[in-house]
Design a protein around this motif. Structure first.
Motif, PDB file in Angstrom:
ATOM      1  N   TYR A   1       2.771   1.547  -3.459  1.00 54.02           N
ATOM      2  CA  TYR A   1       1.922   2.044  -4.546  1.00 54.02           C
ATOM      3  C   TYR A   1       1.605   3.516  -4.362  1.00 54.02           C
ATOM      4  N   GLU A   2       1.353   3.919  -3.137  1.00 54.53           N
ATOM      5  CA  GLU A   2       1.076   5.334  -2.864  1.00 54.53           C
ATOM      6  C   GLU A   2       2.284   6.196  -3.218  1.00 54.53           C
TER       7      GLU A   2
ATOM      8  N   TYR B   1       4.430   5.745  -5.521  1.00 56.23           N
ATOM      9  CA  TYR B   1       4.530   5.867  -6.978  1.00 56.23           C
ATOM     10  C   TYR B   1       3.390   6.695  -7.562  1.00 56.23           C
ATOM     11  N   GLY B   2       2.443   7.082  -6.731  1.00 60.30           N
ATOM     12  CA  GLY B   2       1.344   7.917  -7.191  1.00 60.30           C
ATOM     13  C   GLY B   2       0.154   7.153  -7.734  1.00 60.30           C
ATOM     14  N   TYR B   3       0.101   5.851  -7.502  1.00 57.74           N
ATOM     15  CA  TYR B   3      -1.029   5.052  -7.970  1.00 57.74           C
ATOM     16  C   TYR B   3      -2.169   5.111  -6.960  1.00 57.74           C
ATOM     17  N   SER B   4      -3.369   5.005  -7.467  1.00 63.63           N
ATOM     18  CA  SER B   4      -4.531   4.899  -6.608  1.00 63.63           C
ATOM     19  C   SER B   4      -4.683   3.422  -6.224  1.00 63.63           C
ATOM     20  N   VAL B   5      -4.506   3.109  -4.964  1.00 65.18           N
ATOM     21  CA  VAL B   5      -4.542   1.725  -4.503  1.00 65.18           C
ATOM     22  C   VAL B   5      -5.921   1.117  -4.721  1.00 65.18           C
TER      23      VAL B   5
ATOM     24  N   SER C   1      -8.079   1.786  -7.074  1.00 64.39           N
ATOM     25  CA  SER C   1      -8.284   1.438  -8.483  1.00 64.39           C
ATOM     26  C   SER C   1      -7.461   0.220  -8.875  1.00 64.39           C
ATOM     27  N   LEU C   2      -6.278   0.038  -8.296  1.00 65.06           N
ATOM     28  CA  LEU C   2      -5.470  -1.150  -8.588  1.00 65.06           C
ATOM     29  C   LEU C   2      -6.159  -2.414  -8.093  1.00 65.06           C
TER      30      LEU C   2
ATOM     31  N   TYR D   1       0.838  -1.197   0.000  1.00 66.68           N
ATOM     32  CA  TYR D   1       0.000   0.000   0.000  1.00 66.68           C
ATOM     33  C   TYR D   1       0.874   1.249   0.000  1.00 66.68           C
TER      34      TYR D   1
END
Length: 86
Positions: free
Chosen positions: A39-40, A42-46, A48-49, A36
């Motif tokens: 991913y955060e 790297y700027g990803y929305s957890v 949505s993943l 978690y």
């Protein structure tokens, strides 16, 4: 006496399965918190993943099930391991 041995062996099997299953669940839970944060960072929305993962599983399950039935569970497990490695 033979029936007692069968019951005892099955009890041992279930106990070993439970121990391994609990260890895997614990490891997965511990890994989840680190993923978690990764991913955060790297700027990803957890959310949505995870949603994409569940959606892809739902869409591919109707095709994966018959393939597993056709090639067998053992061969499917070996194929999964090979795909994970590469």
């Amino acid at each position: 006496r033979d029936e007692h041995d069968v019951q005892y062996n099955f009890f041992r099997f279930r106990l070993h399965y439970l121990i391994v299953h609990m260890a895997i669940m614990l490891a997965d839970g511990l890994q989840g918190t680190h993923l978690y944060v990764l991913y955060e960072s790297y700027g990803y929305s957890v959310a949505s993943l995870y949603s994409l993962g569940f959606l892809s599983g739902a869409l591919t399950a109707p095709f994966t099930g018959p393939v597993v039935d056709y090639i067998g569970r053992r061969n499917s497990a070996l194929l999964y391991c090979l795909l994970e490695i590469f």
